[in-house]
Design a protein around this motif. Structure first.
Motif, short mmCIF file in Angstrom:
data_model
loop_
_atom_site.label_atom_id
_atom_site.label_comp_id
_atom_site.label_asym_id
_atom_site.label_seq_id
_atom_site.Cartn_x
_atom_site.Cartn_y
_atom_site.Cartn_z
N LYS A 173 -0.11 1.50 -14.00
CA LYS A 173 0.69 1.64 -12.78
C LYS A 173 0.83 3.11 -12.38
CE LYS A 173 3.50 -2.51 -12.66
NZ LYS A 173 3.05 -2.97 -11.37
N SER A 174 1.01 3.97 -13.37
CA SER A 174 1.11 5.40 -13.09
C SER A 174 -0.19 5.92 -12.48
CB SER A 174 1.43 6.15 -14.38
OG SER A 174 1.38 7.53 -14.19
N GLY A 175 -1.31 5.51 -13.07
CA GLY A 175 -2.61 5.94 -12.56
C GLY A 175 -2.91 5.39 -11.18
N ILE A 176 -2.58 4.13 -10.95
CA ILE A 176 -2.88 3.52 -9.65
C ILE A 176 -2.02 4.15 -8.56
CG2 ILE A 176 -1.31 1.52 -9.59
CD1 ILE A 176 -5.01 1.37 -8.72
N GLU A 177 -0.82 4.59 -8.89
CA GLU A 177 0.02 5.28 -7.90
C GLU A 177 -0.64 6.59 -7.48
OE1 GLU A 177 2.81 4.40 -6.20
OE2 GLU A 177 2.44 2.44 -7.11
N LYS A 178 -1.27 7.27 -8.41
CA LYS A 178 -1.97 8.52 -8.07
C LYS A 178 -3.15 8.23 -7.16
CE LYS A 178 -0.55 10.78 -12.33
NZ LYS A 178 -0.96 11.22 -13.66
N ILE A 179 -3.86 7.14 -7.45
CA ILE A 179 -4.99 6.75 -6.60
C ILE A 179 -4.49 6.40 -5.21
CG2 ILE A 179 -6.73 4.96 -6.22
CD1 ILE A 179 -7.15 4.95 -9.29
N LYS A 180 -3.42 5.62 -5.14
CA LYS A 180 -2.88 5.21 -3.84
C LYS A 180 -2.40 6.42 -3.03
CE LYS A 180 -1.48 0.50 -5.00
NZ LYS A 180 -0.34 -0.40 -5.23
N SER A 181 -1.99 7.48 -3.71
CA SER A 181 -1.48 8.64 -3.00
C SER A 181 -2.55 9.34 -2.16
CB SER A 181 -0.86 9.64 -3.98
OG SER A 181 -1.85 10.30 -4.72
N VAL A 182 -3.81 9.14 -2.48
CA VAL A 182 -4.88 9.78 -1.71
C VAL A 182 -5.58 8.79 -0.78
CG1 VAL A 182 -5.27 11.60 -3.40
CG2 VAL A 182 -6.61 9.50 -3.54
N MET A 183 -5.08 7.57 -0.70
CA MET A 183 -5.69 6.57 0.18
C MET A 183 -5.23 6.77 1.62
SD MET A 183 -5.52 2.97 -1.82
CE MET A 183 -6.76 2.51 -2.96
N ARG A 184 -6.06 6.32 2.54
CA ARG A 184 -5.69 6.33 3.95
C ARG A 184 -4.54 5.35 4.17
NH1 ARG A 184 -11.24 4.78 6.60
NH2 ARG A 184 -10.95 3.23 5.00
N PHE A 185 -3.74 5.61 5.19
CA PHE A 185 -2.60 4.76 5.52
C PHE A 185 -3.04 3.31 5.75
CE2 PHE A 185 0.21 2.74 8.62
CZ PHE A 185 1.41 2.79 7.92
N ALA A 186 -4.16 3.13 6.47
CA ALA A 186 -4.64 1.77 6.77
C ALA A 186 -4.97 1.00 5.49
CB ALA A 186 -5.86 1.83 7.67
N ASP A 187 -5.53 1.69 4.50
CA ASP A 187 -5.86 1.03 3.23
C ASP A 187 -4.59 0.68 2.45
OD1 ASP A 187 -8.57 1.13 3.73
OD2 ASP A 187 -8.86 3.01 2.65
N LYS A 188 -3.60 1.58 2.47
CA LYS A 188 -2.33 1.29 1.80
C LYS A 188 -1.66 0.07 2.43
CE LYS A 188 -1.39 6.12 0.84
NZ LYS A 188 -0.48 7.24 1.07
N LYS A 189 -1.69 0.01 3.74
CA LYS A 189 -1.08 -1.11 4.46
C LYS A 189 -1.79 -2.42 4.12
CE LYS A 189 0.39 -2.64 8.98
NZ LYS A 189 0.46 -2.40 10.39
N MET A 190 -3.13 -2.36 4.06
CA MET A 190 -3.92 -3.54 3.71
C MET A 190 -3.57 -4.00 2.30
SD MET A 190 -7.02 -4.45 1.86
CE MET A 190 -7.68 -2.84 1.61
N LEU A 191 -3.41 -3.07 1.36
CA LEU A 191 -3.05 -3.43 -0.01
C LEU A 191 -1.67 -4.07 -0.07
CD1 LEU A 191 -4.38 -0.46 -2.16
CD2 LEU A 191 -5.35 -2.75 -1.92
#
Length: 154
Positions: free
Chosen positions: A99-117
């Motif tokens: 979970k800690s690692g995936i949060e770091k990955i999500k921090s560099v994702m585009r807004f549209a990808d975060k919303k899709m997730l």
């Protein structure tokens, strides 16, 4: 794949492994060794500290990392699926680290990808599995550390 995408993918491959052989790059992208050498030279000219070891392969200078600029939607979805599987199939410690690692990955994702997730999060689930009451917490991390350290476990 166009040249810019290939060069970016080569950089990601170099960041993902401690040593990458020219032959591996050649096979992955279905290009000649000569093209690999040209692409590596382009990375060097762009200021990427590529270290070439003749006959061994390429690596990046210690400590050099560029964050990924974006993920394909399929890649982002695979992170979500992996997160669900890790949560259901591994111990609490591994789950916490993931979970800690995936949060770091999500921090560099585009807004549209975060919303899709966020939207897809409620659509994906993993069937509950049987975890015995004697399931030792954090056992997976212990096993992995000992495998890496080449130690015997009982």
């Amino acid at each position: 794949m166009n040249r810019i995408d290939r060069i970016s993918a080569i950089l990601i491959q170099l960041q993902s492994h401690s040593l990458v052989k020219a032959q591996q790059i050649s096979e992955r992208f279905e290009i000649s060794l000569r093209t690999v050498y040209r692409d590596i030279r382009v990375l060097e000219e762009a200021g990427i500290p590529v270290i070439g070891n003749p006959g061994r392969g390429y690596s990046l200078a210690e400590g050099f990392k560029l964050p990924p600029l974006m993920f394909a939607q399929e890649e982002a979805l695979s992170f979500l699926v992996a997160e669900k599987l890790v949560h259901e199939l591994t111990d609490s410690s591994n789950n916490r680290h993931y979970k800690s690692g995936i949060e770091k990955i999500k921090s560099v994702m585009r807004f549209a990808d975060k919303k899709m997730l966020d939207t897809m999060d409620t659509c994906i689930s993993v069937l509950n599995t049987y975890k015995p009451s004697v399931y030792k917490p954090d056992i997976l991390l212990l096993i992995l550390r000992n495998i890496y350290g080449r130690k015997l476990l009982r």
